[in-house]
Enzyme design. Structure first.
Site, PDB file in Angstrom:
ATOM      1  N   ASP A   1       0.854  -1.199   0.000  1.00  0.00           N
ATOM      2  CA  ASP A   1       0.000   0.000   0.000  1.00  0.00           C
ATOM      3  C   ASP A   1       0.889   1.247   0.000  1.00  0.00           C
ATOM      4  O   ASP A   1       1.071   1.915   1.008  1.00  0.00           O
ATOM      5  CB  ASP A   1      -0.913  -0.043   1.242  1.00  0.00           C
TER       6      ASP A   1
ATOM      7  N   GLU B   1      -1.585  -2.127  -7.804  1.00  0.00           N
ATOM      8  CA  GLU B   1      -0.812  -2.375  -6.578  1.00  0.00           C
ATOM      9  C   GLU B   1      -0.824  -3.867  -6.240  1.00  0.00           C
ATOM     10  O   GLU B   1       0.180  -4.434  -5.819  1.00  0.00           O
ATOM     11  CB  GLU B   1      -1.392  -1.567  -5.409  1.00  0.00           C
TER      12      GLU B   1
ATOM     13  N   SER C   1     -17.692  -4.348  -3.225  1.00  0.00           N
ATOM     14  CA  SER C   1     -18.362  -3.040  -3.357  1.00  0.00           C
ATOM     15  C   SER C   1     -18.116  -2.417  -4.737  1.00  0.00           C
ATOM     16  O   SER C   1     -18.519  -1.274  -4.989  1.00  0.00           O
ATOM     17  CB  SER C   1     -17.884  -2.093  -2.257  1.00  0.00           C
TER      18      SER C   1
ATOM     19  N   HIS D   1      34.167 -26.827  17.684  1.00  0.00           N
ATOM     20  CA  HIS D   1      35.615 -26.671  17.501  1.00  0.00           C
ATOM     21  C   HIS D   1      35.931 -25.177  17.458  1.00  0.00           C
ATOM     22  O   HIS D   1      35.139 -24.389  16.937  1.00  0.00           O
ATOM     23  CB  HIS D   1      36.020 -27.324  16.164  1.00  0.00           C
ATOM     24  N   ASN D   2      37.093 -24.788  18.010  1.00  0.00           N
ATOM     25  CA  ASN D   2      37.458 -23.357  18.015  1.00  0.00           C
ATOM     26  C   ASN D   2      36.268 -22.497  18.431  1.00  0.00           C
ATOM     27  O   ASN D   2      35.917 -21.518  17.758  1.00  0.00           O
ATOM     28  CB  ASN D   2      37.933 -22.908  16.623  1.00  0.00           C
TER      29      ASN D   2
ATOM     30  N   GLU E   1      35.497 -25.657  23.102  1.00  0.00           N
ATOM     31  CA  GLU E   1      36.960 -25.698  23.086  1.00  0.00           C
ATOM     32  C   GLU E   1      37.531 -24.338  23.490  1.00  0.00           C
ATOM     33  O   GLU E   1      37.017 -23.295  23.093  1.00  0.00           O
ATOM     34  CB  GLU E   1      37.466 -26.061  21.686  1.00  0.00           C
TER      35      GLU E   1
ATOM     36  N   ASP F   1      41.321 -22.510  23.499  1.00  0.00           N
ATOM     37  CA  ASP F   1      42.764 -22.498  23.203  1.00  0.00           C
ATOM     38  C   ASP F   1      43.409 -21.449  24.096  1.00  0.00           C
ATOM     39  O   ASP F   1      43.180 -20.251  23.898  1.00  0.00           O
ATOM     40  CB  ASP F   1      43.014 -22.095  21.737  1.00  0.00           C
TER      41      ASP F   1
ATOM     42  N   HIS G   1      43.308 -18.176  18.503  1.00  0.00           N
ATOM     43  CA  HIS G   1      43.884 -19.218  17.660  1.00  0.00           C
ATOM     44  C   HIS G   1      45.349 -18.875  17.457  1.00  0.00           C
ATOM     45  O   HIS G   1      45.681 -17.947  16.727  1.00  0.00           O
ATOM     46  CB  HIS G   1      43.137 -19.278  16.323  1.00  0.00           C
TER      47      HIS G   1
ATOM     48  N   GLU H   1      42.798 -26.690  25.209  1.00  0.00           N
ATOM     49  CA  GLU H   1      43.986 -26.776  24.362  1.00  0.00           C
ATOM     50  C   GLU H   1      45.024 -25.884  25.050  1.00  0.00           C
ATOM     51  O   GLU H   1      44.984 -24.664  24.942  1.00  0.00           O
ATOM     52  CB  GLU H   1      43.601 -26.252  22.978  1.00  0.00           C
TER      53      GLU H   1
ATOM     54  N   LYS I   1      38.369 -31.349  30.159  1.00  0.00           N
ATOM     55  CA  LYS I   1      39.125 -32.311  29.339  1.00  0.00           C
ATOM     56  C   LYS I   1      40.494 -31.692  29.091  1.00  0.00           C
ATOM     57  O   LYS I   1      40.609 -30.630  28.472  1.00  0.00           O
ATOM     58  CB  LYS I   1      38.424 -32.547  28.001  1.00  0.00           C
TER      59      LYS I   1
ATOM     60  N   SER J   1      42.130 -37.499  20.854  1.00  0.00           N
ATOM     61  CA  SER J   1      41.649 -36.634  19.772  1.00  0.00           C
ATOM     62  C   SER J   1      42.210 -37.133  18.455  1.00  0.00           C
ATOM     63  O   SER J   1      43.370 -37.556  18.388  1.00  0.00           O
ATOM     64  CB  SER J   1      42.102 -35.194  20.008  1.00  0.00           C
TER      65      SER J   1
ATOM     66  N   ILE K   1      11.377 -14.017  -9.802  1.00  0.00           N
ATOM     67  CA  ILE K   1      10.572 -15.054  -9.145  1.00  0.00           C
ATOM     68  C   ILE K   1      11.378 -16.354  -9.179  1.00  0.00           C
ATOM     69  O   ILE K   1      12.074 -16.621 -10.153  1.00  0.00           O
ATOM     70  CB  ILE K   1       9.250 -15.278  -9.925  1.00  0.00           C
TER      71      ILE K   1
ATOM     72  N   ASP L   1      16.550 -22.796  -5.983  1.00  0.00           N
ATOM     73  CA  ASP L   1      16.076 -22.038  -7.136  1.00  0.00           C
ATOM     74  C   ASP L   1      16.895 -22.511  -8.332  1.00  0.00           C
ATOM     75  O   ASP L   1      18.098 -22.269  -8.401  1.00  0.00           O
ATOM     76  CB  ASP L   1      16.297 -20.538  -6.861  1.00  0.00           C
TER      77      ASP L   1
END
Length: 736
Positions: free
Chosen positions: A145, A156, A183, A303-304, A333, A335, A348, A382, A431, A500, A629, A684
């Site tokens: 609108d 519209e 109407s 991880h990390n 984890e 480090d 890291h 770590e 750990k 690990s 579309i 798509d």
């Protein structure tokens, strides 16, 4: 007809938000800019603009997950001395979207926004299906609108259809428009537009199912609904009581309710509800035996965890821990490296990633460890610190975590099995390396353990350094130990030791010695981590490692994509608790199961999975350009033992993301259903380049509800994108 926002408009907090406030938006200690924020009249959109530039932005309240008060983000902590806590708050978004840190001019104004946003989040999260759909239609009406006169002419409306991802025959669209324009004034008001929308979204495929069971084609009697539930949805027990509940819950018409019947509208509401989703609600809640040893569960693992981005230059952040823990992660984890001022830091190592304090990470862990699940969190350390700062780490762990930290075995004797998740509820388990052998003998020297990065760093100094007694004493059930082969572990290993494995080593063991690996994983925990060469923090496919019973298959939670979809899919069951009980053949210490030969196990029963992909509903646009579309197709992918890996897809439908119809059936044979995950992907189609992702949903094969089901699609980020869904009919049978 505007959705129920009016009763909210008298709320004093909402009034402040509707009027708007100038708040400081903060990105860093040096970036603090004033922006004008206000709640739009729809009660569901927050809008803001820069004071000077004409630029403005907005986002829906539905994207918000929570509001944090005070200095509860790193950014706000960094300016704590400049701005008091009672002026500050943080808007937290679902998924991986970054937070919004804001500062009000007064405590009262901050409170109005904090409480107001909380009320709006609560309101949007408690809407039923009908209210959600009404809201969705209302939002579109408002967007289209353009001149804001509360009416919409056919021009519209045509534009709106394009925005809504539908290419419609103009004649048909005009015909429906004239039917709705009762109407005859050439424009539709909101109520008429809702009627028009109903005509537009009349779902012939649902009507057909409805009419198959309805004698008069108008409504389903209680008996007819029961028939449908028994024959199609395979709901045998107590189906008359269940049918009554469904009518009470989903039938919008009071007169139909009184007669104990369900109209087409009610039937459609039921089919689109979470109750009728492809994911069995009974499997979504906590329902598994949580009293078995820790080694008998798959554990959602990161991880990390400290990274919000890639592992070369990404930002380290406490927020990354919060996001992982909120997703149900149960192994994080850290480090840790020596900091310049005697305080250990987390980042890291040897890279450009930013640094955070170890003690701040532990404080975050204390606050958020048990928000998504009560079951234990494993803190995988770590450790790259010298003895002095290791002792500082031990002090922080003890002082900050207090009773949450597990310091002693639950029973005094050396256990034969690890304790259960149930017994370890509310505990954080360290750990790390421990002095001497499994009984913690010889002083001061590490057990022979390598760090995750050691394969790359060629013998990190850490593995040759000494260990602090204080830190060693905090390691109870997860004692890091270098893997010395399955035979060695069988003869000498204890349940307290954890090894690990890099993804490549673990995959090699899984392929060459699958049965040995499974037997090992019935007694001990194993942790798998991504190759250090994945500098973009991409992920490996966790399925091959789950197939051999590895519990801690650590992924980069910050990286969206297939691998995290599988992780989210597996751990969506069992109350999203982060623990999933492994199938019985992965828990038996003498098992002979091999993922390479599933047909050789006792009780082998392959199943046939048949999925009729019927239709799609209101798929999101991929390209935001008004005229574009989507051309959608649906692919079903199976992940499991090697023989079960499969994918089948439908053809694509040209130019219709609004209500595409496929009516194509995809068939699969599943040899180890207990391990299989099923992923539905909508794309798509593009003949010239790679298809674009539209949405996906992944779930364990064992959690599928058969019958007519809707699959509620998720974004790349794993967040809901209502009302987008795929309508399917699923059947599972024994393969003959």
């Amino acid at each position: 007809m505007e959705p129920k926002f009016s009763r909210f408009q008298d709320d004093p907090d909402i009034k402040v938000m509707l009027k708007g406030s100038t708040l400081r938006k903060v990105k860093s200690s040096s970036w603090k800019k004033r922006r004008f924020f206000r709640l739009l009249e729809d009660g569901l959109t927050l809008w803001y603009r820069s004071r000077w530039a004409g630029r403005h932005s907005s986002f829906p309240v539905t994207e918000l997950e929570a509001v944090r008060e005070g200095h509860q983000s790193e950014v706000l902590q960094s300016i704590a001395e400049e701005f008091p806590a009672d002026h500050c708050f943080t808007l937290v978004f679902h998924g991986r979207q970054g937070n919004l840190d804001l500062i009000a001019d007064s405590p009262d104004e901050a409170q109005a926004w904090i409480q107001g946003v909380r009320k709006l989040i609560h309101r949007s999260s408690t809407m039923n299906e009908k209210e959600r759909l009404d809201q969705w239609v209302w939002d579109w009406f408002r967007k289209a609108d353009k001149n804001k006169d509360g009416k919409m002419d056919f021009k519209e409306v045509r534009k709106l259809l394009k925005m809504m991802n539908v290419e419609m025959n103009e004649e048909h669209a005009l015909h429906l428009f004239m039917m709705a324009d009762v109407s005859n004034c050439g424009s539709l008001e909101i109520e008429q537009f809702v009627h028009y929308y109903k005509l537009l979204t009349q779902r012939d495929e649902v009507l057909k199912v409805f009419q198959d069971f309805s004698t008069d084609g108008e409504r389903l009697t209680m008996d007819e609904l029961e028939n449908f539930l028994r024959i199609e949805q395979l709901k045998e027990e107590g189906s008359s009581q269940y049918a009554r509940q469904l009518i009470d819950r989903y039938e919008p018409s009071d007169s139909a309710k009184k007669q104990g019947a369900m109209s087409l509208d009610g039937f459609q509401m039921y089919l689109c509800s979470q109750e009728s989703s492809i994911f069995d609600p009974g499997r979504q809640v906590l329902h598994q035996d949580m009293e078995q040893p820790l080694s008998h569960y798959f554990i959602s693992s990161s991880h990390n965890t400290y990274l919000l981005d890639n592992q070369l230059s990404g930002q380290s952040s406490q927020e990354a821990y919060i996001q992982a823990l909120k997703r149900g992660c149960r192994c994080v984890e850290v480090d840790a490296w020596d900091g310049s001022d005697g305080e250990p830091i987390v980042y890291h190592g040897h890279t450009l990633t930013s640094k955070i304090l170890f003690k701040d990470v532990i404080s975050t862990l204390k606050t958020y460890a048990f928000t998504a699940s009560d079951f234990p969190v494993i803190l995988s350390l770590e450790n790259h610190c010298g003895v002095e700062q290791q002792t500082v780490m031990a002090q922080h762990l003890s002082q900050i975590l207090g009773d949450m930290l597990l310091r002693h075995p639950l029973d005094e004797q050396m256990p034969q099995h690890l304790p259960s998740p149930q017994k370890l509820k509310g505990k954080i388990i360290l750990k790390a390396k421990k002095m001497g052998g499994a009984d913690g003998g010889q002083d001061g020297h590490l057990m022979d353990e390598v760090s995750d990065e050691e394969e790359l760093a060629d013998g990190d100094a850490e593995s040759k350094s000494n260990l602090s007694r204080e830190l060693s004493d905090l390691v109870v059930y997860c004692r890091s130990k270098q893997f010395q082969g399955f035979e060695h572990a069988r003869d000498h290993g204890t349940c307290l030791e954890i090894s690990s494995f890099s993804e490549s080593k673990a995959k090699r063991h899984a392929k060459d010695k699958g049965t040995d690996f499974i037997q090992y994983n019935t007694r001990q925990l194993s942790r798998i981590y991504p190759s250090g060469l994945r500098t973009d923090s991409s992920n490996y496919n966790p399925q091959d490692l789950w197939n051999v019973g590895c519990q801690i298959v650590a992924l980069n939670f910050q990286t969206a994509g297939l691998e995290m979809d599988l992780n989210d899919g597996l751990f969506r069951q069992n109350g999203s608790s982060g623990f999933v009980l492994k199938p019985d053949f992965l828990r038996d210490g003498n098992t002979q199961f091999s993922p390479e030969k599933p047909e050789e196990r006792p009780g082998y029963r392959p199943l046939r999975l048949s999925i009729q992909v019927i239709s799609g509903q209101q798929l999101p646009k991929v390209n935001q350009k008004e005229g574009s579309i989507v051309d959608p197709l649906v692919r079903v992918e199976i992940y499991g033992v090697p023989q079960d890996q499969a994918r089948e897809e439908t053809s694509h439908i040209n130019n219709n993301g609004f209500n595409p119809s496929w009516n194509e059936t995809l068939n699969f044979t599943v040899h180890a259903p207990e391990l299989a995950l099923v992923r539905f992907v909508v794309e798509d189609y593009d003949k010239a380049s790679k298809n674009d992702f539209i949405g996906q949903f992944t779930l364990p094969f064992t959690c599928i509800q058969t019958g007519y089901r809707h699959i509620h699609l998720l974004s790349k980020d794993g967040t809901a994108i209502p009302p987008s869904s795929i309508f399917v009919n699923v059947s599972i049978s024994e393969r003959t």
